[in-house]
Design an enzyme around this catalytic site. Sequence first.
Site, PDB file in Angstrom:
ATOM      1  N   THR A  20      32.612  31.107  -6.015  1.00 14.31           N
ATOM      2  CA  THR A  20      33.358  31.731  -7.119  1.00 14.31           C
ATOM      3  C   THR A  20      34.854  31.746  -6.872  1.00 14.31           C
ATOM      4  O   THR A  20      35.657  31.586  -7.794  1.00 14.31           O
ATOM      5  CB  THR A  20      32.853  33.183  -7.339  1.00 14.31           C
ATOM      6  N   ARG A  30       7.561  38.646   4.139  1.00 15.50           N
ATOM      7  CA  ARG A  30       8.401  39.837   3.901  1.00 15.50           C
ATOM      8  C   ARG A  30       7.462  40.983   3.542  1.00 15.50           C
ATOM      9  O   ARG A  30       6.965  41.079   2.423  1.00 15.50           O
ATOM     10  CB  ARG A  30       9.397  39.573   2.767  1.00 15.50           C
ATOM     11  N   GLN A  89      10.900  44.117   3.974  1.00 13.24           N
ATOM     12  CA  GLN A  89      11.701  44.127   2.742  1.00 13.24           C
ATOM     13  C   GLN A  89      12.750  45.235   2.801  1.00 13.24           C
ATOM     14  O   GLN A  89      13.670  45.262   1.992  1.00 13.24           O
ATOM     15  CB  GLN A  89      10.792  44.340   1.536  1.00 13.24           C
ATOM     16  N   ASP A 121      28.723  25.386  -5.679  1.00 12.92           N
ATOM     17  CA  ASP A 121      28.218  26.743  -5.787  1.00 12.92           C
ATOM     18  C   ASP A 121      27.328  26.911  -4.551  1.00 12.92           C
ATOM     19  O   ASP A 121      26.552  26.003  -4.222  1.00 12.92           O
ATOM     20  CB  ASP A 121      27.368  26.878  -7.065  1.00 12.92           C
ATOM     21  N   THR A 136      24.279  40.654   5.084  1.00  9.41           N
ATOM     22  CA  THR A 136      23.480  40.302   3.911  1.00  9.41           C
ATOM     23  C   THR A 136      24.278  40.678   2.662  1.00  9.41           C
ATOM     24  O   THR A 136      25.086  41.611   2.700  1.00  9.41           O
ATOM     25  CB  THR A 136      22.108  41.034   3.991  1.00  9.41           C
TER      26      THR A 136
HETATM   27  N1  ASP Z   1      27.427  31.622  -7.327  1.00 10.19           N
HETATM   28  C1  ASP Z   1      28.583  31.880  -6.494  1.00 10.19           C
HETATM   29  C2  ASP Z   1      28.362  31.158  -5.166  1.00 10.19           C
HETATM   30  O1  ASP Z   1      27.701  31.667  -4.304  1.00 10.19           O
HETATM   31  C3  ASP Z   1      28.765  33.340  -6.312  1.00 10.19           C
HETATM   32  C4  ASP Z   1      29.998  33.751  -5.515  1.00 10.19           C
HETATM   33  O2  ASP Z   1      30.694  32.970  -4.876  1.00 10.19           O
HETATM   34  O3  ASP Z   1      30.308  34.973  -5.532  1.00 10.19           O
HETATM   35  O4  ASP Z   1      28.844  30.078  -5.004  1.00 10.19           O
END
Ligand code: ASP
Length: 347
Positions: free
Chosen positions: A27, A248, A282, A70, A172
């Site tokens: 992103t 899990r 989990q 992505d 995480t």
């Molecule tokens: N879909 C994006 C990615 O992981 C989400 C992000 O970067 O926040 O590339």
Amino acid sequence: MYVKSQFKRLRLRSKMKKILLIQTGGTIAMSAKGEGVELDPEAWSEHLYEQIPKLEELAEIHTYPLFFEDSSDLNASHWDNLTRCIDSNYESYDGFVILHGTDTMAYTASALSFTLKNLSKPVIFTGSQVPLSSIRSDARRNLINSIEMATTSLQDVAICFNDHVYKGNRSTKLSIGDFDAFGSPNHPLLAEIGLNIELNTTPEMILPPFEVQPGFDNRVFVITAHPSLNPEYLHCLDLKKLRSVIIRTFGSGNFPIKGALSLLPFIEKCTSEGVTVVIVSQADYDSVDLTKYPAGRAALKAGAISGKDMTLEAALTKLMWLQAHSESRDDLEHQFVRDLAGELTEL
Ligand code: ASP
């Protein structure tokens, strides 16, 4: 006057740390598109290069566009690519910052904690929830913090996000929308960034030489236990194609053990056919304990092993890495329950 300030800059530069900024997408590198966002290589380079002169007050920065995806599209071949990129630039830089999508950042950080051995320099992952190109972006702050972290004495793979620095193989993604997107439920922060950076680790003075061990084997399958899960679906799996499964489970390692919905016959089938069964939880906090409840004890008896307090990201990447590097199933299982890179708490 000009000559003097130029000279001062050169002098400062000679003392400055050299940081390699590796770009992989996410992103942070996207631009607004309709209602959403999309990867936009051209706009991204412009926005990034606008930031560089300011960032160079912190370090001498070289950028390296490795790939542009992505992070949901990343896989073990990208982890190997990143490993090789760091290896071939290791001697030339004091630290590394990897710009990466948040969705699978914790998987990549975990994977690299196994491939990069005896790190004596920081490898810092960061990204953002909002693209750098947007006015309300968290990218600039994450970028500045990460560059600064990459100039410290940290000797680890870490995620730097929203003023917090997490151990990579303990972290995480916890939030889809919050700027505070990550956590490391079973490990303290490596650093907090406020007016100053408070590092919570001390560097090792003598480390064996740095080496890399890329390579992953993806013959692993992750199963989520849930109420009413029909084990027939699991019995349809072609176990010949798998080397391990991760289940899990609930809480400290619980899963159905009664009647037709019992998962035990599936676990027994796996272990008797040479497939490693790993039990993780989990629940994010605390550790699996297979001695506590009847389900865990039955799993142990059937030959399953515990993922202890590992995140799913660490357990999965560790298994994939061990599958590519261990000599036998025994060796793999023996190494899996040991702490190899700080990814689990040995009690
Ligand atoms: N879909 C994006 C990615 O992981 C989400 C992000 O970067 O926040 O590339």
